[in-house]
Scaffold this active site. Structure first.
Site, PDB file in Angstrom:
ATOM      1  N   ILE A  33      71.306 142.601  77.669  1.00  0.00           N
ATOM      2  CA  ILE A  33      71.707 141.124  78.106  1.00  0.00           C
ATOM      3  C   ILE A  33      72.663 140.805  77.059  1.00  0.00           C
ATOM      4  O   ILE A  33      72.668 141.247  75.940  1.00  0.00           O
ATOM      5  CB  ILE A  33      70.530 140.010  78.363  1.00  0.00           C
ATOM      6  CG1 ILE A  33      69.661 140.270  76.923  1.00  0.00           C
ATOM      7  CG2 ILE A  33      69.740 140.412  79.435  1.00  0.00           C
ATOM      8  CD1 ILE A  33      68.414 139.111  77.309  1.00  0.00           C
ATOM      9  N   ASP A  34      73.410 139.778  77.454  1.00  0.00           N
ATOM     10  CA  ASP A  34      74.394 139.236  76.601  1.00  0.00           C
ATOM     11  C   ASP A  34      74.008 138.610  75.182  1.00  0.00           C
ATOM     12  O   ASP A  34      72.712 138.118  75.224  1.00  0.00           O
ATOM     13  CB  ASP A  34      75.406 138.129  77.167  1.00  0.00           C
ATOM     14  CG  ASP A  34      76.377 138.744  78.024  1.00  0.00           C
ATOM     15  OD1 ASP A  34      76.505 140.068  78.327  1.00  0.00           O
ATOM     16  OD2 ASP A  34      77.033 137.761  78.830  1.00  0.00           O
ATOM     17  N   ARG A  35      74.716 138.746  74.066  1.00  0.00           N
ATOM     18  CA  ARG A  35      74.213 137.923  72.889  1.00  0.00           C
ATOM     19  C   ARG A  35      74.066 136.340  73.199  1.00  0.00           C
ATOM     20  O   ARG A  35      74.801 135.778  74.066  1.00  0.00           O
ATOM     21  CB  ARG A  35      75.138 137.987  71.968  1.00  0.00           C
ATOM     22  CG  ARG A  35      75.043 137.491  70.594  1.00  0.00           C
ATOM     23  CD  ARG A  35      76.148 137.468  69.777  1.00  0.00           C
ATOM     24  NE  ARG A  35      76.307 138.682  69.296  1.00  0.00           N
ATOM     25  CZ  ARG A  35      75.784 139.561  68.183  1.00  0.00           C
ATOM     26  NH1 ARG A  35      74.871 138.779  67.515  1.00  0.00           N
ATOM     27  NH2 ARG A  35      76.046 140.486  67.941  1.00  0.00           N
TER      28      ARG A  35
END
Length: 209
Positions: A33-35
């Site tokens: 998942i994105d930062r």
């Protein structure tokens, strides 16, 4: 101090991972998942499990749902969107367009507005493809970016509400196996869900009324 190192430490303490006995494989992430996005990430403890997970993700037999806060109300309360994205790797940005060309990838995003208070909407999103920054870029393309998103969002609203990173959580995961999953067959039909999502609590606290 990384997520996968914490996982290895946890499994080592449980006795499920003995690095000195592993010839080549170590526990590995099956998705990311994105930062600054919170929520569920899948980790394979064995090479066999990773092979199955990669196959099921490739064939879209694992459903991923997200909760997010949008800084504007979408025109439609629910929709399934198909657009086309290009990635600018140098600037780590995604650009969305209506029509495909030779450099684009298809992105399909389904969303449902659960509740709206003022400018802010609590939205559930189901991903039918897994592109870079898909939810963030797709919602911004609709004119309803995620609250707190410094890359695709509305900085004035982010500052107004004090959100410094995107209100996005990978909150539900369902194993929808259509074919044999071998050692992971026991997961078929199971759903895992985050019990408490920080920005959903914030939304229901009354601060956006």
């Amino acid at each position: 101090d990384t997520l996968i190192n914490r996982v290895k430490h946890y499994l080592y303490e449980k006795g499920d991972y003995q690095p000195e006995q592993e010839l080549s494989f170590a526990p590995a992430l099956a998705n990311r998942i994105d930062r600054n996005t919170c929520g569920i990430v899948i980790v394979a403890k064995t090479a066999a499990a990773l092979r199955v997970l990669n196959e099921k993700i490739k064939h879209r037999e694992i459903e991923k749902q997200y909760l997010c806060l949008l800084a504007k109300r979408p025109k439609s309360p629910e929709a399934t969107l198909t657009h086309y994205m290009k990635k600018d790797a140098e600037n780590n940005l995604v650009y969305v367009q209506d029509f495909p060309d030779q450099d684009t990838k298809t992105m399909i995003t389904e969303y449902q507005v659960l509740e709206t208070k003022g400018d802010i909407s609590l939205v559930r999103v189901t991903l039918h493809t897994g592109r870079t920054h898909q939810i963030r870029a797709h919602m911004a393309y609709l004119g309803a970016p995620l609250l707190g998103d410094g890359k695709y969002g509305i900085n004035a609203l982010n500052r107004k509400y004090g959100y410094k990173h995107q209100a996005l959580c990978a909150y539900r995961l369902t194993f929808q196996f259509q074919t044999d999953a071998g050692i992971l067959n026991y997961l078929k039909g199971k759903t895992f869900e985050v019990e408490q999502v920080w920005f959903a609590d914030d939304f229901h606290s009354g601060r956006f009324d």
